[in-house]
Design an enzyme around this catalytic site. Sequence first.
Site, PDB file in Angstrom:
ATOM      1  N   CYS A  20       0.861  -1.178   0.000  1.00 39.65           N
ATOM      2  CA  CYS A  20       0.000   0.000   0.000  1.00 39.65           C
ATOM      3  C   CYS A  20       0.901   1.233   0.000  1.00 39.65           C
ATOM      4  CB  CYS A  20      -0.873   0.005   1.247  1.00 39.65           C
ATOM      5  SG  CYS A  20      -1.886  -1.469   1.365  1.00 39.65           S
ATOM      6  N   LYS A  31       3.212  -2.340  -7.461  1.00 42.09           N
ATOM      7  CA  LYS A  31       4.608  -2.232  -7.869  1.00 42.09           C
ATOM      8  C   LYS A  31       5.543  -3.020  -6.964  1.00 42.09           C
ATOM      9  CE  LYS A  31       8.064  -0.848 -10.262  1.00 42.09           C
ATOM     10  NZ  LYS A  31       8.257  -1.516 -11.559  1.00 42.09           N
ATOM     11  N   TRP A  77      -3.778  -1.743  -1.559  1.00 36.85           N
ATOM     12  CA  TRP A  77      -3.795  -2.938  -2.391  1.00 36.85           C
ATOM     13  C   TRP A  77      -4.350  -4.017  -1.466  1.00 36.85           C
ATOM     14  CZ3 TRP A  77      -1.660  -7.899  -2.581  1.00 36.85           C
ATOM     15  CH2 TRP A  77      -1.794  -8.551  -3.805  1.00 36.85           C
ATOM     16  N   ASN A 105       0.464  -0.580   6.230  1.00 35.25           N
ATOM     17  CA  ASN A 105       0.920  -1.345   5.076  1.00 35.25           C
ATOM     18  C   ASN A 105       1.517  -2.633   5.627  1.00 35.25           C
ATOM     19  OD1 ASN A 105       1.864  -2.308   2.659  1.00 35.25           O
ATOM     20  ND2 ASN A 105       3.691  -1.010   2.638  1.00 35.25           N
ATOM     21  N   GLY A 106       1.039  -3.771   5.136  1.00 27.63           N
ATOM     22  CA  GLY A 106       1.574  -5.052   5.607  1.00 27.63           C
ATOM     23  C   GLY A 106       0.445  -6.029   5.875  1.00 27.63           C
ATOM     24  N   HIS A 129       5.921 -31.674 -27.356  1.00 30.57           N
ATOM     25  CA  HIS A 129       5.611 -32.693 -26.322  1.00 30.57           C
ATOM     26  C   HIS A 129       4.302 -32.397 -25.619  1.00 30.57           C
ATOM     27  CE1 HIS A 129       9.484 -34.545 -27.002  1.00 30.57           C
ATOM     28  NE2 HIS A 129      10.020 -33.333 -26.983  1.00 30.57           N
ATOM     29  N   GLU A 146      10.398 -13.413 -19.902  1.00 31.79           N
ATOM     30  CA  GLU A 146      10.068 -12.030 -19.544  1.00 31.79           C
ATOM     31  C   GLU A 146       9.070 -11.454 -20.537  1.00 31.79           C
ATOM     32  OE1 GLU A 146      10.016 -10.141 -17.247  1.00 31.79           O
ATOM     33  OE2 GLU A 146       9.837  -8.130 -18.074  1.00 31.79           O
ATOM     34  N   ARG A 157       1.810   1.957  -6.026  1.00 29.74           N
ATOM     35  CA  ARG A 157       2.033   0.906  -5.013  1.00 29.74           C
ATOM     36  C   ARG A 157       0.772   0.136  -4.706  1.00 29.74           C
ATOM     37  NH1 ARG A 157       6.608   1.260  -2.110  1.00 29.74           N
ATOM     38  NH2 ARG A 157       5.656  -0.029  -0.508  1.00 29.74           N
ATOM     39  N   GLU A 177       0.755  -9.307 -17.996  1.00 29.30           N
ATOM     40  CA  GLU A 177       0.469  -8.487 -16.806  1.00 29.30           C
ATOM     41  C   GLU A 177      -0.138  -7.139 -17.160  1.00 29.30           C
ATOM     42  OE1 GLU A 177       3.607  -7.049 -14.264  1.00 29.30           O
ATOM     43  OE2 GLU A 177       5.041  -7.118 -15.881  1.00 29.30           O
ATOM     44  N   LYS A 203       5.524  -9.757 -19.403  1.00 25.68           N
ATOM     45  CA  LYS A 203       5.189  -8.365 -19.764  1.00 25.68           C
ATOM     46  C   LYS A 203       3.823  -8.298 -20.422  1.00 25.68           C
ATOM     47  CE  LYS A 203       7.032  -6.052 -17.960  1.00 25.68           C
ATOM     48  NZ  LYS A 203       7.852  -6.863 -17.126  1.00 25.68           N
TER      49      LYS A 203
END
Length: 605
Positions: A2, A600, A75, A99-100, A501, A478, A27, A485, A482
């Site tokens: 957050c 983030k 968040w 935050n946490g 396979h 990567e 964030r 997301e 990208k």
Amino acid sequence: MCGIIGYTGSLDARDIILNGLEQLEYRGYDSAGITLRDGDKSFTKKKAGPVSILRKHCNTDEALGFNCGLGHTRWATHGGVSDVNSHPHIAGNVSLIHNGIIENYHSISKDYGFEDELISDTDSEVAARLINHFYNGDPYDAIKKAVAVIKGSYAFCIIFNDIPDKIFCVRQVSPLVATHADEGSFVASDVTAIISYTNRYFVVPEERIITLTAEGITICDFDGIPEEPDMLEVNWNVESAQKNGYPHYMLKEIHEQPDSLRSTIMPRLKKNIPDFTEDGISDEIFINCNKISIIACGTAMYAGMVGKYMMEPLLKIPVSVNIASEYRYENPILDENTLVIVISQSGETIDTLAALRLAKEYGAKTLSIVNVKGSTIARESDYVFYTHAGPEIAVASTKAYTVQLASLYLIGCRMALVRGKYTPAIAALFTAKLLESIPAINKILLNNSEIKDAAKHIMNATDVFFIGRGLDYAFSLEGSLKLKEISYIHAEAYAAGELKHGTIALIEENTPVVALATQDQIFSKTISNIREVKARGAFVILITKENAVVSDDVYDIHFTVPMKYDRFTVFPVAVIMQLLAYYTSDLKGHDVDKPRNLAKSVTVE
Ligand code: AGP
């Protein structure tokens, strides 16, 4: 992850806090809230949605005239996205933002009889009620007693209604920085929220209580013994943290990569040889190690994968890449001869931090590659190799990825030198090739309209595959992350030789396949795999080096990279994949910088 900001000083607090929240939105942005207090007089608003919605509800004279307040962007971890679950949480005399994650909030609520009082579904409200439960006029005593009960991670900022103009903060794992400037005292989750007031700050020490007043900030331990802060200086300015005319932070940061690579590489070259004297990194960890464990999450981990494919054949020692959130449960095999390289842009990813702490318990030497100066992972590692990418605001990591790669390449080259695999001349040649990645990236950036066209062939797909062999496979991981997301399209990276396979059953008419074939040694094998998907109707976007000879029935779109050295193609290839993801997301009308469900810095497990 957050966003937190607190202010107390001579200025009106409302806009300082709302502006700070906007800087912190990357964030966490599913809801936001503010509380402004002056003793009994207060103004509090908590709204689901972005900070812009909160700002609208604060556009009233009632929100003016306060010099002290707290702000929070959320968040969600516990409880859905709603006004009531937004912060701050108010319980009696206590207004709190957090935050946490409080792991034992259910048992606290039960043991202290809060269950019938709770109005939200959050762990944070339980913390507010617990501190209020212990509060009898002494804030330090109340905080000390509450954190003695709490288990988990937290950064709390608290205002006690009967102690006007003061903010009290305490943290455990979750990040918190603070500073005092002419305008007053500030506390925030990271420096982006306070950098417009000063570039000097300190990281709030764990297990300490800081008290912010208009005149300054004091620090004391839980026995009330005072301490002085360890001041740090941030080396970028507000402009660096703004969009500078780009439509999105992500596009700005993609275009910043030549500069961020230069800033990261050049200070470490002495006569073109990698030299980490200024970083305080001793060669002994490179000479004595008999294996390397790379630990990270997400994009940072995929940078580690490229590092593995580059280092292992060069150094002839085992290089493992470990998912940080898994590492802790794998009973890893490591000892004092293991070099653990921890990669983290934010330096606050809790999964990575926990893995670092475990590695240190096993006696491994730890070297972290981190972008945020003074971050927790940087401070807890034996050695830290800072990348100099400047603030990366967009949730989707771009410039942090390429500077992480450059850092791994420099470290690999230094290790080869000190372990006798490279002569100084070969090491100098290696770094010269590494530096060629910068003009190669510039060329892609200057001419990327075709990439935007290619995005049109992807934007309506339900599945996209990224395939490659060797280093190309590592790059593809990567590229896949990208795309998914920020465009929300399912994407998957696959070793090109493995498709047949099973997964090739998913290839249908027009299924987009981004095929990487930049490695000479396995080029023809990769082309064979591409023919296999093409034969099943795939729409192939092929990426090769400029000199590659390939018949046009293998691809539908062909991009080439201006890099002739196989090991170094990752840099321009990365930019193509970043832009492909960016344009696809933008064409779909998504919030490129703040994609849904993400944040983030992931400071929850
Ligand atoms: C990458 O685009 C994501 N934002 C995410 O995977 C990120 O790389 C990961 O969470 C690790 O973050 P860190 O580098 O700050 O530790």
